[in-house]
Design an enzyme around this catalytic site. Structure first.
Site, PDB file in Angstrom:
ATOM      1  N   GLU A  61       0.957 -10.091  -8.668  1.00 59.93           N
ATOM      2  CA  GLU A  61       1.719 -10.533  -7.496  1.00 59.93           C
ATOM      3  C   GLU A  61       0.837 -11.230  -6.467  1.00 59.93           C
ATOM      4  OE1 GLU A  61       3.981  -6.963  -9.208  1.00 59.93           O
ATOM      5  OE2 GLU A  61       1.882  -7.420  -8.725  1.00 59.93           O
ATOM      6  N   PHE A 123      11.404   6.321  -6.179  1.00 62.47           N
ATOM      7  CA  PHE A 123      10.450   5.697  -7.097  1.00 62.47           C
ATOM      8  C   PHE A 123      10.212   4.244  -6.698  1.00 62.47           C
ATOM      9  CE2 PHE A 123       9.763   3.294 -11.132  1.00 62.47           C
ATOM     10  CZ  PHE A 123       8.512   3.812 -11.424  1.00 62.47           C
ATOM     11  N   GLN A 124       8.950   3.891  -6.591  1.00 62.48           N
ATOM     12  CA  GLN A 124       8.509   2.545  -6.209  1.00 62.48           C
ATOM     13  C   GLN A 124       9.102   2.100  -4.868  1.00 62.48           C
ATOM     14  OE1 GLN A 124       9.027  -0.144  -9.591  1.00 62.48           O
ATOM     15  NE2 GLN A 124       6.946   0.345 -10.251  1.00 62.48           N
ATOM     16  N   LYS A 173      18.256  -3.247  -3.804  1.00 62.25           N
ATOM     17  CA  LYS A 173      18.861  -3.572  -5.099  1.00 62.25           C
ATOM     18  C   LYS A 173      20.380  -3.562  -5.034  1.00 62.25           C
ATOM     19  CE  LYS A 173      18.374  -2.616 -10.037  1.00 62.25           C
ATOM     20  NZ  LYS A 173      17.662  -1.783 -11.055  1.00 62.25           N
ATOM     21  N   MET A 485     -23.014 -14.945  -0.787  1.00 53.67           N
ATOM     22  CA  MET A 485     -23.081 -14.999   0.667  1.00 53.67           C
ATOM     23  C   MET A 485     -23.606 -13.697   1.244  1.00 53.67           C
ATOM     24  SD  MET A 485     -22.767 -17.039   3.192  1.00 53.67           S
ATOM     25  CE  MET A 485     -21.563 -18.363   3.029  1.00 53.67           C
TER      26      MET A 485
END
Length: 589
Positions: A61, A123-124, A173, A485
């Site tokens: 993602e 969940f999630q 959802k 760096m």
């Protein structure tokens, strides 16, 4: 033939279809989306619009978020990314924060658990609106399907007006699955939002600026990403040439003014040119356009341009007088301000001596490297890439680190939106997915990610996306086996003590800074095998004589390609102004 959705947009539609239809209506042609349980209805809707909207599946993602940025940065359009709830949404957080700091228009859409489950630790589930509250320009949790058409219009409006930035739309959802008749003409509801009409400098302010320019003998233009965002590069060029005022750019402003113009002093700041920093030090008038006086530009604030009157023009009033007080703070769209100034200023003022002084500094103190070195220095590789690609439509993205600064120094940018850099947040892993997004937006362009091995590995999985989605991104991998760096700072300020900056196995001598050569004795990992495993072309090169043929092979390859360039790890980015120091403390050797 028109689909039912096209033929009758007033019919009953699901929330998922309404959202995707809104994307189409706002001109979105490509989005980057990774599915999950809470976003599956959205993905099913995307298949029903596949003739109008290309969905690219990233392999992470975060990669999708940076790809959306690459699309936005290279086009000026809104980049769109979609993820599921919970970990999918939190994986977008860094890309959203990056877009906020660099003022990139982006709409991030996340699936969410059902409205009944919100707050139950389902969940999630993550409260992504709360997580992102401080790193978005605005954010929405959709709880009423009737609001969705208005919310989508507002999201695109907010992302693209005023100071641009990311907007989050969180879609439960059940709202995605719910059906309703659609009111596509619902009005915006943005009380207090004043950026719908771009602010414009008042005529008397323009007259004041023109008068200050007329009186100045050592004026400088200090140009940032705001000029690129405002699509004001053409106006900048006309204005600079009419007034003969030299131009220095921030890392975000590169390309706004052509590097081959005699008035161009290239980049200023911590790793900027000697001549740009000296010109800012000695100027008597500083015209700051679309900039924010970032600490990497100014160093010690009170010493920055201390002899100059400062005119600061920016679309965002919160930036004026935030870091450096301005004598003339002006809230304005930069494009409008430049258009008005072009009409107001008088050409032909006597700046020949000042311009000659800047040119002398430029001649005496160019960006340089050891051209006699018999291996391949990073600066040399970038310079050769620049030379080989100047006659092509080329877009360059970078990761973050030494290679980023060397690219800013040694690649010659003459057009805006050809340089993609995570500048405000400085996010490693930005380069490859940003290049991927730019390639999706510009299939006819050559897109090259100049990367370091540390940054590259943070989103290396996007090689799979490049191969599977037919995105022929090229990667010039400047591989020194270290976090270069940080190593430079260790060498300069920490007596060379290596503190977890070597990227190979811990038993190697280099892990403790005890390497006996300028190259690591062993190399890890084998990037050629990794790239080939993803289906990409790949090669490695170490000898100087082999560089140009290897670059040409990469550039001519039909598909994504990784060129692993073996470079030494002791090379430093110079010049360098240490943090919170002044231009007089600049390190040159």
């Amino acid at each position: 033939m028109a689909t039912p959705l096209q033929a009758n947009r007033t019919q009953i539609m699901t929330g998922a279809d309404i959202l995707v239809q809104s994307l189409v209506d706002h001109g979105v042609e490509v989005l980057f989306a990774y599915p999950g349980g809470a976003s599956m209805p959205l993905h099913q809707a995307l298949t029903r619009f596949s003739d109008r909207l290309r969905t690219i599946l990233p392999r992470h993602e975060q990669g999708g978020g940076f790809a959306a940025q690459g699309y936005a940065r290279s086009t000026g359009k809104v980049g769109v990314v979609m993820a599921t709830s919970g970990p999918g949404a939190t994986n977008l957080v860094t890309a959203i924060a990056d877009a906020k700091l660099d003022s990139i228009p982006m709409v991030a859409i996340t699936g969410q658990v059902t409205t009944r489950a919100i707050g139950t630790d389902a969940f999630q589930e993550t409260p992504i609106v709360e997580v992102c509250r401080g790193i978005t320009k605005h954010h929405y949790l959709v709880t009423d399907l009737a609001d969705l058409p208005r919310i989508m219009k507002e999201a695109f409006h907010i992302a693209t007006t005023g100071r641009q930035g990311p907007v989050l739309v969180d879609m439960p959802k059940d709202i995605q699955l719910e059906k309703a008749a659609v009111d596509w003409d619902a009005p915006l509801n943005l009380p207090g939002y004043r950026d719908s009409i771009p602010p414009r400098a008042r005529p008397e302010q323009i007259k004041q600026v023109a008068a200050a320019i007329k009186l100045a003998r050592r004026p400088m233009l200090y140009i940032g990403g705001g000029v690129v965002s405002a699509n004001a590069s053409d106006e900048l060029r006309i204005f600079a040439r009419k007034t003969s005022i030299p131009v220095a750019m921030t890392v975000m402003g590169l390309g706004a003014f052509p590097s081959d113009d005699p008035l161009c002093l290239d980049m200023l700041g911590m790793h900027g040119s000697v001549y740009a920093n000296w010109a800012i030090r000695d100027c008597d008038l500083l015209l700051a356009l679309g900039v924010r006086f970032d600490d990497r530009v100014t160093g010690k604030l009170e010493a920055f341009a201390k002899h100059a009157k400062i005119i600061h023009i920016d679309v965002d009033p919160s930036e004026l007088n935030k870091n450096k007080p301005a004598h003339f703070p002006i809230v304005s769209d930069v494009k409008h301000a430049l258009q008005a100034l072009i009409q107001a200023v008088e050409p032909g003022q006597d700046l020949d001596g000042w311009v000659a002084q800047c040119q002398q500094w430029k001649m005496e103190h160019p960006f340089k490297y050891d051209e006699s070195f018999d291996g391949i220095l990073q600066q040399h590789a970038i310079s050769e890439l620049s030379r080989l690609t100047q006659d092509r439509k080329t877009i360059i993205s970078v990761g973050v680190g030494q290679h980023q600064m060397w690219s800013a120094q040694f690649y010659q940018f003459c057009q805006p939106r050809r340089w993609l850099s995570s500048s405000g947040l400085g996010t490693m892993g930005f380069g490859l997915p940003a290049a991927m997004g730019a390639q999706a937006a510009h299939p006819d362009a050559l897109v090259v990610d100049i990367d370091g091995d540390g940054s590259f590995q943070m989103n290396i999985q996007e090689l799979a996306t490049c191969h599977c989605e037919d995105l022929p991104v090229k990667v010039l991998l400047l591989n020194n086996q270290h976090l270069g760096m940080v190593v430079q700072w260790e060498d300069r300020f920490m007596a060379g003590n290596r503190a977890h900056t070597y990227l190979g196995p811990i038993h190697h001598a280099e892990a403790k800074g005890k390497g006996e050569d300028i190259y690591p004795a062993e190399r890890y990992p084998d990037f050629v095998k990794i790239a080939q495993g993803y289906g990409c072309g790949a090669a490695t090169v170490r000898q100087k004589a082999d560089l140009v043929p290897a670059l040409e092979e990469m550039l001519n390859h039909d598909g994504p390609y990784v060129l692993d360039v073996q470079t030494p790890y002791q090379e430093h980015v110079l010049p360098m102004i240490p943090a919170n120091h002044t231009v007089d403390d600049m390190i040159l050797e």
